[in-house]
Design a protein around this motif. Structure first.
Motif, PDB file in Angstrom:
ATOM      1  N   SER A  90       0.821  -1.303   0.035  1.00  0.00           N
ATOM      2  CA  SER A  90      -0.058   0.208  -0.018  1.00  0.00           C
ATOM      3  C   SER A  90       0.724   1.342   0.027  1.00  0.00           C
ATOM      4  O   SER A  90       2.250   1.312   0.234  1.00  0.00           O
ATOM      5  CB  SER A  90      -1.066  -0.137   1.306  1.00  0.00           C
ATOM      6  OG  SER A  90      -0.147   0.115   2.512  1.00  0.00           O
ATOM      7  N   PRO A 118      -5.777  -1.749  -3.752  1.00  0.00           N
ATOM      8  CA  PRO A 118      -5.952  -2.094  -2.315  1.00  0.00           C
ATOM      9  C   PRO A 118      -7.272  -2.337  -2.030  1.00  0.00           C
ATOM     10  O   PRO A 118      -8.235  -2.084  -2.653  1.00  0.00           O
ATOM     11  CB  PRO A 118      -5.473  -0.432  -1.917  1.00  0.00           C
ATOM     12  CG  PRO A 118      -6.088   0.374  -3.155  1.00  0.00           C
ATOM     13  CD  PRO A 118      -5.781  -0.439  -4.496  1.00  0.00           C
ATOM     14  N   ASN A 166      -1.968   5.574  -4.205  1.00  0.00           N
ATOM     15  CA  ASN A 166      -2.579   4.201  -4.699  1.00  0.00           C
ATOM     16  C   ASN A 166      -3.589   4.343  -5.809  1.00  0.00           C
ATOM     17  O   ASN A 166      -3.985   5.475  -6.308  1.00  0.00           O
ATOM     18  CB  ASN A 166      -3.637   3.697  -3.353  1.00  0.00           C
ATOM     19  CG  ASN A 166      -2.735   3.766  -2.139  1.00  0.00           C
ATOM     20  OD1 ASN A 166      -2.168   2.779  -1.868  1.00  0.00           O
ATOM     21  ND2 ASN A 166      -2.916   4.580  -1.260  1.00  0.00           N
TER      22      ASN A 166
END
Length: 329
Positions: A83, A132, A89
């Protein structure tokens, strides 16, 4: 929403004029044609594993292995960092868009971009900053605003590096945002394009995942509390090679009122790579010139409060060169 409505209206007119089934048949044929062209191109691409790694400016690792065999063409992002603590992200949709774009680069024929290029492609995308987990609670969702504009560019860098298609382009959109209680302004800024085995890279244009036009200086100065002192090619910033990378630009603002300034950029730590012996392009940089004359180098991603009379000098990255550069040094 406006673009979607326009698309719906245009498609409806097309169906009215030619018949819905005819339009559908042509769409299917376009996808099949794209799939056939890619299959033809892949037949001359040597079987094997094409691997690459790239790091974001903060050291976050992006990793890919492109597995090419008679049975499959697979993009495997295993090994990419889990992450990102900031806003870089991404999402599977962003990853698929990048893959589609790079596959389109493989096909030299003139075809419209379409998902037929993905028919023979397998994507392995484990949980990582490119995929994610999202919570039902927005406060616990990973921020992705930078993933759309910056990580997408760095993913193109990654895939082109693995396939050895070109020197790295500027690999950033150079997002500049400033404003106060009265105004708000956002622009992305051009840079150098990476060279290929046939051509030197172009100077001072948008590349890959961005194609926005920049605001005319006259409009910028008329509507916002800013004066544009310089907008010029950053000569010599492209990497040397048998074919040289394109040059970035220099853009210098003077602010005439207090504003909050935010920058969201990449390739400020490591220059865009050269390919097969080509030299890398120069890194980008951004300098804050304060009222007392002091200069402060700004990070890739930052936010500062600007006073009237202070300046920002933005230098965007050059593209990487292609081929042995010994004769060009």
């Amino acid at each position: 929403a406006a673009a979607n409505r326009k698309g719906i209206q245009t498609l409806a007119r097309l169906a009215d004029a030619n018949g819905a089934q005819t339009v559908k048949n042509h769409m299917i044929a376009l996808k099949e044609h794209a799939a056939q062209l890619l299959a033809k191109r892949l037949k001359v691409l040597e079987y094997g594993n094409y691997k690459a790694e790239e790091s974001l400016d903060d050291g976050t690792l992006l990793k890919v292995c492109i597995h090419h065999s008679k049975q499959r063409f697979q993009f495997d992002f295993t090994g990419t960092k889990l992450s990102h603590e900031g806003n870089l992200n991404a999402t599977p949709a962003i990853v698929n868009s990048v893959i589609l774009y790079v596959l389109r680069l493989l096909v030299s024929d003139s075809i419209p971009m379409n998902e037929g290029l993905l028919q023979q492609v397998e994507v392995v995308l484990p949980r990582c900053l490119l995929n994610p987990p999202f919570s039902a609670d927005p406060e616990h969702c990973p921020p992705v605003v930078g993933g759309n504009v910056e990580t997408s560019q760095r993913l193109v860098d990654l895939l082109l590096k693995a396939l050895r298609l070109a020197g790295c382009s500027q690999g950033t959109m150079n997002n500049v945002i400033f404003g106060n209680e009265s105004v708000s302004y956002y622009e992305t800024v051009c840079g150098g394009v990476g060279a290929t085995n046939e051509h030197s890279g172009a100077h001072a244009i948008h590349s890959h995942m961005t194609n926005t036009a920049i605001t005319d200086p006259e409009i910028l100065e008329m509507r916002y509390p800013v004066r544009l002192h310089r907008f010029a090619i950053r000569k010599g910033s492209g990497g040397k090679g048998d074919y040289s990378g394109g040059d970035g630009i220099v853009r210098e603002f003077e602010f005439l009122a207090p504003v909050s300034l935010s920058l969201l950029t990449q390739h400020r730590v490591e220059g865009p790579y050269g390919m097969l012996g080509g030299h890398p392009g120069q890194t980008g940089r951004q300098q804050w010139i304060k009222k007392d004359g002091r200069t402060q180098e700004l990070d890739s991603i930052c936010g500062v409060e600007i006073s009237p009379g202070e300046r920002l000098i933005l230098e965007t990255p050059g593209g990487g060169g292609y081929g042995n550069a010994k004769e060009n040094t």
